[in-house]
Design a protein around this motif. Structure first.
Motif, short mmCIF file in Angstrom:
data_model
loop_
_atom_site.label_atom_id
_atom_site.label_comp_id
_atom_site.label_asym_id
_atom_site.label_seq_id
_atom_site.Cartn_x
_atom_site.Cartn_y
_atom_site.Cartn_z
N HIS A 68 0.85 -1.21 0.00
CA HIS A 68 0.00 0.00 0.00
C HIS A 68 0.88 1.25 0.00
O HIS A 68 1.79 1.37 0.82
CB HIS A 68 -0.95 0.02 1.19
N HIS A 70 1.06 5.64 -1.85
CA HIS A 70 0.57 6.67 -2.78
C HIS A 70 1.80 7.47 -3.19
O HIS A 70 2.22 8.38 -2.47
CB HIS A 70 -0.47 7.58 -2.11
N HIS A 234 -9.14 1.43 0.49
CA HIS A 234 -8.92 1.68 1.91
C HIS A 234 -10.14 1.19 2.69
O HIS A 234 -11.27 1.40 2.25
CB HIS A 234 -8.81 3.17 2.20
N HIS A 271 -5.22 -0.92 5.74
CA HIS A 271 -5.45 -0.51 7.13
C HIS A 271 -6.25 -1.52 7.97
O HIS A 271 -5.68 -2.21 8.78
CB HIS A 271 -6.07 0.89 7.22
N ASP A 322 2.32 2.99 3.08
CA ASP A 322 1.29 4.00 2.88
C ASP A 322 1.94 5.24 2.26
O ASP A 322 3.16 5.31 2.12
CB ASP A 322 0.53 4.34 4.16
ZN LIG Z 1 -3.49 4.96 1.87
#
Ligand SMILES: [Zn+2]
Length: 457
Positions: A68, A70, A234, A271, A322
């Protein structure tokens, strides 16, 4: 003609089903796959050995798998550092909505480079901000991954629930339902490779319940299954998200996901912090995967995911950096340590996670949730040669007797060499295929350019 690389005199943690380890062993790589491995020296008489590596003082593990991220946030780090998730998002959406192709390319290079230097061989990017007229963002991210040499999944994200529809993002930052679906399908058609050893895959990845319409969730799931690709989003990150789901949909996030087709063995979710027993049972029953992001959860005060309970129930769990706007370090190897430490602060205390379970989360668990466990995630004959040589004989680690404990609990270990499909991408902590210093400059320049554009708006 097959070409072989022999790695010898190293400790090996295979992360196979039996957690087989060798205190002193060898690995033979033949072209892009692991041919053999075991205790002692490599077999005599191997032909076409093009390289022999004396790995004395090293631990060899499977390459780390990030589940995960971005990437674009690489150029928006260090902002809104004291907020919870919703306030942090509202503070950052106006900045993120002004990214363009040059920015996403530089940010992807920075994100990928940082992870690769720290032993990541498979990465993913959940990209969900597509401002109008911003260029070929997906193509720019995939290009950066190819150039770095990392195996890659682009989770083509989307948002279509702006403020006027009760969502969190501003209306100018979202796509239309039809536009998002069409662009996602086009990205799958252009870039997804389903073959063994693929370097590029694409997943369908609407952003989150509070930024995506129910119809986009439903139709996104249908699209992914029609195309035979994986689904990512998510889920259950914060108490505020749980309240949002209860108010808007009359049910919690897991029930909402189930009602929209979003539980299944082809789904993995980032998450999953706020999960009750029946949520965990639903994930286990449907083999839905989890991307556990301990540092980001701490940074945004989201809470502690129930990873030991998930593992005990049979839920596949991988690790995630993340986005680096909520985990500025951008490294995955330090998440092994953080996963172990943070989970020991939870309900299970000292029985929460072992060092070996932490390593498994970062390797095999990641391969499982990305749907690639038959190819990567453990060192076994026939699997792809995605592996890392961690240097453990310097001041930082030399006095730690157990190499796996040294890797997980010690300082961030230097990477002497990292291979993806038998191709070396890192040597002595430096990227081999791209210029790190040039990337440092371009990411700084693009971060400043974005800040100037936002200041003018
Ligand atoms: Zn995220």
């Amino acid at each position: 003609m097959v070409q072989r690389i022999v790695i010898e005199n190293c400790a090996i943690a295979t992360v196979d089903a039996a957690d087989t380890e060798y205190a002193d062993g060898y690995v033979v790589v033949a072209d892009n796959r692991i041919e053999s491995l075991g205790a002692g020296r490599a077999p005599e008489g191997l032909e076409n050995v093009v390289r022999r590596i004396d790995a004395t003082g090293h631990l060899v593990t499977p390459g780390l798998v990030n589940t995960h991220h971005h990437f674009y946030q690489w150029i928006t780090r260090g902002l809104a550092t004291d907020n919870n998730l919703f306030d942090w998002l509202v503070a950052l959406y106006p900045t993120w909505a002004r990214i363009d192709e040059r920015m996403t390319y530089a940010a992807a290079q920075g994100s990928l480079g940082m992870m690769a230097r720290g032993g990541v061989t498979t990465a993913m990017d959940h990209h969900y901000v597509f401002p109008k007229g911003s260029g070929d963002l997906s193509g720019s991210i995939i290009r950066a991954a190819r150039e770095t040499g990392v195996r890659f999944t682009l989770a083509r994200g989307s948002m279509d629930r702006g403020e006027k529809d009760g969502g969190l993002p501003p209306d100018f930052a979202v796509e239309t339902l039809e536009g998002a679906l069409a662009a996602t399908e086009a990205t799958v058609d252009e870039h997804h490779d389903a073959s063994f050893g693929a370097m590029t895959q694409v997943a369908v990845a609407p952003c989150s319940p509070f930024s995506v319409s129910t119809e986009l969730m439903r139709q996104g799931a249908v699209l992914a299954r029609r195309k035979g690709v994986r689904l990512h989003t998510h889920g259950s990150e914060t108490v505020e998200e749980e309240q949002f789901c209860k108010e808007l949909f009359g049910m919690g996030p897991t029930d909402y996901f189930e009602s929209t087709g979003w539980l299944g063995e082809d789904v993995w979710m980032a998450h999953c912090v706020h999960m009750n027993d029946s949520d965990i049972a639903a994930f286990a029953r449907t083999r839905t995967g989890v991307a556990h992001c301990p540092s980001s959860n701490a940074r945004l005060a989201a809470g502690i995911a129930r990873v030991p309970d998930m593992l005990a129930a049979g839920v596949p769990v991988g690790l995630g950096v993340d986005g680096t706007a909520s985990n500025e370090s951008g490294e995955l190897h330090t998440e092994l340590r953080n996963a172990l430490l943070i989970n020991r602060l939870g309900a299970h205390r000292e029985a929460a996670l072992t060092a070996r379970q932490a390593l498994r989360l970062g390797t095999y668990g990641g391969a499982q949730v990305l749907g690639r466990a038959p190819e990567i995630g453990s060192l076994e004959p026939g699997k792809l040669a995605d592996l890392v040589l961690w240097k453990l004989d310097t001041l930082a680690h030399a006095s730690i007797a157990d190499p796996v404990a040294a890797l997980v609990l010690g300082a961030a270990a230097p990477v002497t060499a990292s291979f993806v499909g038998g191709e070396q991408i890192v040597e002595n902590g430096r990227l081999l295929h791209v210029d790190e210093d040039a990337i440092a400059r371009s990411t700084r320049d693009e971060a400043r350019r974005l800040a100037r554009i936002v200041a003018r708006a």
